[in-house]
Design an enzyme around this catalytic site. Structure first.
Site, short mmCIF file in Angstrom:
data_model
loop_
_atom_site.label_atom_id
_atom_site.label_comp_id
_atom_site.label_asym_id
_atom_site.label_seq_id
_atom_site.Cartn_x
_atom_site.Cartn_y
_atom_site.Cartn_z
NE ARG A 24 -4.19 -1.53 0.04
CZ ARG A 24 -5.30 -1.61 0.78
NH1 ARG A 24 -5.56 -0.69 1.69
NH2 ARG A 24 -6.15 -2.58 0.57
NE ARG A 28 -7.27 5.08 2.35
CZ ARG A 28 -8.07 4.18 2.89
NH1 ARG A 28 -9.31 4.48 3.18
NH2 ARG A 28 -7.64 2.97 3.17
NE ARG A 37 -9.46 8.91 -2.45
CZ ARG A 37 -9.90 8.57 -1.24
NH1 ARG A 37 -10.04 7.30 -0.93
NH2 ARG A 37 -10.19 9.49 -0.36
CG ASP A 74 -8.76 -3.42 -4.54
OD1 ASP A 74 -8.17 -2.82 -3.63
OD2 ASP A 74 -9.56 -4.35 -4.33
CE1 TYR A 151 -12.95 -7.87 1.25
CE2 TYR A 151 -11.36 -9.56 0.64
CZ TYR A 151 -11.71 -8.48 1.42
OH TYR A 151 -10.84 -7.99 2.35
O1 CP3 Z 1 -0.06 -2.12 -2.41
C1 CP3 Z 1 -0.32 -1.22 -3.24
O2 CP3 Z 1 -0.01 -0.03 -3.04
C2 CP3 Z 1 -0.94 -1.60 -4.57
C3 CP3 Z 1 -2.35 -1.41 -4.70
C4 CP3 Z 1 -3.28 -2.27 -3.86
C5 CP3 Z 1 -4.49 -1.79 -3.31
N1 CP3 Z 1 -5.16 -2.83 -2.74
C6 CP3 Z 1 -4.95 -0.41 -3.38
C7 CP3 Z 1 -6.04 0.03 -2.49
C8 CP3 Z 1 -3.19 -3.63 -3.54
C9 CP3 Z 1 -2.08 -4.62 -3.81
C10 CP3 Z 1 -4.39 -3.97 -2.85
C11 CP3 Z 1 -4.68 -5.33 -2.39
C12 CP3 Z 1 -5.92 -5.59 -1.67
N2 CP3 Z 1 -7.14 -5.00 -1.83
C13 CP3 Z 1 -6.06 -6.60 -0.70
C14 CP3 Z 1 -4.99 -7.58 -0.29
C15 CP3 Z 1 -4.00 -6.98 0.65
C16 CP3 Z 1 -4.57 -6.65 2.01
O3 CP3 Z 1 -4.63 -5.45 2.30
O4 CP3 Z 1 -4.89 -7.58 2.75
C17 CP3 Z 1 -7.38 -6.58 -0.25
C18 CP3 Z 1 -7.98 -7.47 0.81
C19 CP3 Z 1 -8.06 -5.56 -0.99
C20 CP3 Z 1 -9.50 -5.19 -0.92
C21 CP3 Z 1 -9.66 -3.81 -0.48
N3 CP3 Z 1 -9.37 -2.70 -1.22
C22 CP3 Z 1 -10.18 -3.38 0.77
C23 CP3 Z 1 -10.63 -4.28 1.90
C24 CP3 Z 1 -10.16 -1.98 0.75
C25 CP3 Z 1 -10.71 -1.06 1.80
C26 CP3 Z 1 -9.77 -0.88 2.93
C27 CP3 Z 1 -9.00 0.39 2.77
O5 CP3 Z 1 -7.78 0.38 3.00
O6 CP3 Z 1 -9.63 1.39 2.44
C28 CP3 Z 1 -9.59 -1.58 -0.49
C29 CP3 Z 1 -9.36 -0.20 -0.95
C30 CP3 Z 1 -8.00 0.14 -1.42
N4 CP3 Z 1 -7.20 -0.63 -2.20
C31 CP3 Z 1 -7.33 1.37 -1.18
C32 CP3 Z 1 -6.11 1.31 -1.85
C33 CP3 Z 1 -5.06 2.38 -1.97
C34 CP3 Z 1 -7.88 2.54 -0.40
C35 CP3 Z 1 -8.92 3.21 -1.27
C36 CP3 Z 1 -8.98 4.69 -1.11
O7 CP3 Z 1 -8.14 5.40 -1.70
O8 CP3 Z 1 -9.91 5.14 -0.44
#
Ligand code: CP3
Length: 342
Positions: A24, A28, A37, A74, A151
């Site tokens: 990540r 944010r 974003r 994602d 999911y």
């Molecule tokens: O790592 C990176 O920077 C690459 C991009 C990436 C994202 N999500 C961007 C993201 C990667 C590799 C993921 C993987 C992901 N997504 C996982 C597996 C890794 C983990 O965290 O366990 C999972 C379970 C998801 C599903 C997901 N996406 C959830 C549960 C959420 C909400 C939680 C949160 O942090 O807001 C997301 C959103 C998400 N994916 C964001 C980002 C940068 C935040 C969205 C935003 O900008 O509001």
């Protein structure tokens, strides 16, 4: 031998200073991410806008000089590409239309159809492979089938993956079909990322730890093994990182059983245990508690050095045990990198 430090670690080389990137890392906690974003409108529009997705991927590289960039996308884009509805409720995380019966598994789109939805992601990869600094490795990724299925079944994140376990118990054949469909889609998706320029791919199995007994073998280990075998047949030189989060003692042997070149560790396992039992089979990555990037202070530096030290006798990529959180202080990331690079 490649000049890229990440590829050297993945090839099994022990380096005096481990290469570093963060899960990540585009997120944010960075003001420039929040600005881009906002320009995109929302998170999914950002994922599907190749220029802006490439821009946020590059932001942490410019700011910190990480050794790897991870494609901005994602893991839930695959369910969307297979025909489920997907949206992100602000402050609540992802929402999807659910799969609860066998006939809904049968109604998913065929694997060949995913590229229609996912082609902008491949364009992001192509832009990045042109624009990244020559020393930076580009990592593509996908969710592992079990985590993605949790999911798809629940329609949201769940603390114990209860709905997915219930579906598996009620109709193991239909559940297995769902895992197989996601497995095939993941092979197609990662292959397309590699064709577009991804140099490494990572499989995120965030909920692997909730699979018990034979289920861990059938739904975490075996799908990873199938995906990696298919990729290695087509792209033998592309390293694969597997992240069976919270696998605990089952991290030992996971690389050998699946063919992964590297195993990513969460922060619940001891670094000394993992150095002895996991790193003996190859490269490891991860383990630093992401909370330290919120709290900072002396503990951040001590713990960073402890992780570096624990894994110093073998191939190692420095990373966190899970994604950096939005409340992390960007200055703490710089302090962590300084502690690694000395
Ligand atoms: O790592 C990176 O920077 C690459 C991009 C990436 C994202 N999500 C961007 C993201 C990667 C590799 C993921 C993987 C992901 N997504 C996982 C597996 C890794 C983990 O965290 O366990 C999972 C379970 C998801 C599903 C997901 N996406 C959830 C549960 C959420 C909400 C939680 C949160 O942090 O807001 C997301 C959103 C998400 N994916 C964001 C980002 C940068 C935040 C969205 C935003 O900008 O509001």
């Amino acid at each position: 031998m490649s000049q890229k430090t990440i590829l050297r670690a993945l090839a099994g080389e022990t380096q005096a200073i481990p290469p570093v990137w963060m899960m990540r890392q585009a997120g944010r906690y960075l003001p420039e991410y929040r600005a881009t974003r906002a320009e995109a409108g929302d998170f999914l529009s950002l994922c599907y806008n190749p220029d802006l997705a490439a821009e946020v991927t590059l932001q942490p590289i410019r700011r910190y000089g990480f050794d790897a960039a991870i494609l901005f996308a994602d893991i839930l884009l695959i369910p969307q590409a297979l025909g489920l509805d997907l949206w992100f409720a602000t402050g609540e995380g992802p929402r999807l239309s659910t799969i609860t019966r066998a006939h809904e598994v049968a109604r998913l789109k065929p694997v060949e159809a995913i590229h229609e939805t996912l082609s902008p992601i491949y364009e992001t990869v192509r832009i990045l492979s042109r624009e990244l600094p020559r020393e930076t490795t580009l990592i593509g990724f996908a969710g592992a089938p079990w985590t993605v299925a949790t999911y798809m079944i629940a329609g949201r994140g769940t603390p114990d993956q209860g709905p997915a376990h219930a579906f598996k118990a009620a109709d193991r054949a239909a559940f297995t079909q769902l895992i197989e469909r996601v497995t095939e889609a993941t092979i197609a998706y990662l292959s397309a990322q590699i064709e577009a320029g991804a140099e490494v791919v990572k499989l995120f199995d965030s909920w692997a730890g909730s699979l018990q007994g034979a289920d861990f073998h059938d739904f975490a280990l075996q799908p990873a093994q199938r995906i990696i075998a298919a990729l290695k047949t087509r792209y033998p030189h592309i390293p694969v990182i597997a992240f069976p989060r919270e696998a605990g003692p089952r991290y030992a042997g996971f690389a050998r059983a699946t063919g992964a070149d590297c195993v990513a560790l969460d922060n619940s396992v001891s670094a000394d245990w993992a150095a002895a039992e996991v790193q003996k089979d190859g490269c490891v990555q991860g383990n630093l508690d992401p909370k330290l990037l919120v709290s900072g202070g002396a503990a951040l530096e001590t713990e960073t050095r402890r992780v570096v030290q624990a894994f110093s006798k073998g191939p190692h990529i420095f990373n966190l045990g899970h994604g950096i959180t939005p409340d992390a202080d960007p200055e703490n990331v710089a302090r962590m990198i300084a502690a690694i690079r000395g």
